[in-house]
Design an enzyme around this catalytic site. Sequence first.
Site, PDB file in Angstrom:
ATOM      1  CG  ASN A   7      -1.884   1.093   1.283  1.00 36.20           C
ATOM      2  OD1 ASN A   7      -1.854   2.000   0.454  1.00 36.20           O
ATOM      3  ND2 ASN A   7      -2.775   1.056   2.262  1.00 36.20           N
ATOM      4  NE  ARG A  91      -6.457   1.248   0.050  1.00 37.04           N
ATOM      5  CZ  ARG A  91      -6.584   2.190   0.951  1.00 37.04           C
ATOM      6  NH1 ARG A  91      -5.618   2.444   1.798  1.00 37.04           N
ATOM      7  NH2 ARG A  91      -7.700   2.876   1.012  1.00 37.04           N
ATOM      8  CG  HIS A 180     -13.351   3.104   3.126  1.00 34.16           C
ATOM      9  ND1 HIS A 180     -14.145   4.055   3.730  1.00 34.16           N
ATOM     10  CD2 HIS A 180     -12.078   3.464   3.385  1.00 34.16           C
ATOM     11  CE1 HIS A 180     -13.393   4.944   4.347  1.00 34.16           C
ATOM     12  NE2 HIS A 180     -12.134   4.610   4.139  1.00 34.16           N
ATOM     13  NE  ARG A 241     -11.015  12.151   4.941  1.00 33.25           N
ATOM     14  CZ  ARG A 241     -10.878  10.905   4.508  1.00 33.25           C
ATOM     15  NH1 ARG A 241     -11.684  10.436   3.584  1.00 33.25           N
ATOM     16  NH2 ARG A 241      -9.938  10.126   4.979  1.00 33.25           N
ATOM     17  CD  GLU A 385      -9.157  -1.512   3.829  1.00 35.90           C
ATOM     18  OE1 GLU A 385      -8.707  -1.258   4.967  1.00 35.90           O
ATOM     19  OE2 GLU A 385      -9.470  -0.628   3.023  1.00 35.90           O
TER      20      GLU A 385
END
Length: 401
Positions: A7, A91, A180, A241, A385
């Site tokens: 990643n 990823r 996601h 956020r 993941e």
Amino acid sequence: MKVLVINAGSSSLKYQLYDMTNESVLAKGLVERIGMDSSILTHKPTGKEEVTEVSEILEHTTAIRKVLEKLTDKEHGVLSSVDEIQAVGHRVVHGGEAFKGSALVTPEVKAEIRRLFDLAPLHNPPAIMGINASEANMPGVPNVVAFDTAFHQTMEEKVYLYPIPKVLYKKHRIRRYGAHGTSHQYVSRVAAEFLNRPIEELKIITCHIGNGASLTAVKGGVSVDTSMGLTPLEGLMMGTRSGDLDPTVVTFVMNKEELSISEVNSMLNKHSGLLAISGSSSDMRDITDGWEAGKPNETLAFEMYEYRLRKYIGAYAAAMNGVDVIVFTAGVGENSAIVREKTCENLSYLGVELDKELNKVRSGEPRRISTPNSKVEVLVIPTNEELMIARDTLRIVQESK
Ligand code: AMP
């Protein structure tokens, strides 16, 4: 087969090495501060001591070379030779409309990821650096890319289009993509396995709530709606956020405060959410501590977060005309019993009944936290993941032979 999962961020690179014969993790680690003074490599072989090394790592090719050195190191290694790595999974944040699943890396695939730089300017370029670095260090070893957006490519047009002039979609591909996806797909599959029911029959709402947070309505095993949009800013209130707001807020603030595009982007992505409302922290642990201590700003941040999360759960129950399973996952979802309790408390109209004692248990394993009488199964499922990417990598490489 041994599969390395990578990643890559702009200045970091996370890795996990899997033995896919039993899906065990042989080692994992992280390179930080790539391109800066004193880069740090942290390497953790399973069952052995973690090691940290500080050196100059100027770009991703050197970062992967250092990782491979650690993986084959006499003392800290887990491989006798790099040749044992048979495939690498990467990823990638944005797969646009081109990728509906993971893909074997070819020159065309790389060109398509580059074409998507516009949609993910911070995230897709490092992914290409990671792929190039892997090709340079392990020539001949196949690379596979897994996209955060791919799982959501099943959304219908009525769901993914924004009600704005359609020419903007035609010209710039402005639409909902979501994020996601690997996590939503993984936890929805594990939920069906855990309940021992065919996923095709289930209406599942997956709540991936970590630093970034998104909800997905998974009907019959596919994503029918998700809360993140063109970028991972839309939807839930997050650590830093904003999530949903009236788009006019942006132009109004830019005008009144004389902010540039990058300043307003930074405000909405880095200085909003829990951090803005609490004025103290973006970390849910601090927010719940403050809420328990009766601090007014943290209390407001907590209540706003829970309220917005609950509204989305209600929306997705409506989108699917019902819900059989609600899954909590990621940092907040897996660890914060109080966020789960408060959210479920106000979902009694759906027939949700939480077992407060089960909700407090910590296990690191998939588990049920609803009562036997609850009309909706409420589960906590640790996301993984990397494992999902390793599985896709193995499948795609085997299919390509
Ligand atoms: P993630 O992005 O999935 O790694 O989630 C990271 C976030 O999870 C952190 O910023 C925290 O807000 C949250 N988190 C981690 N542990 C806990 C905990 N024990 N209680 C509440 N929130 C937690």
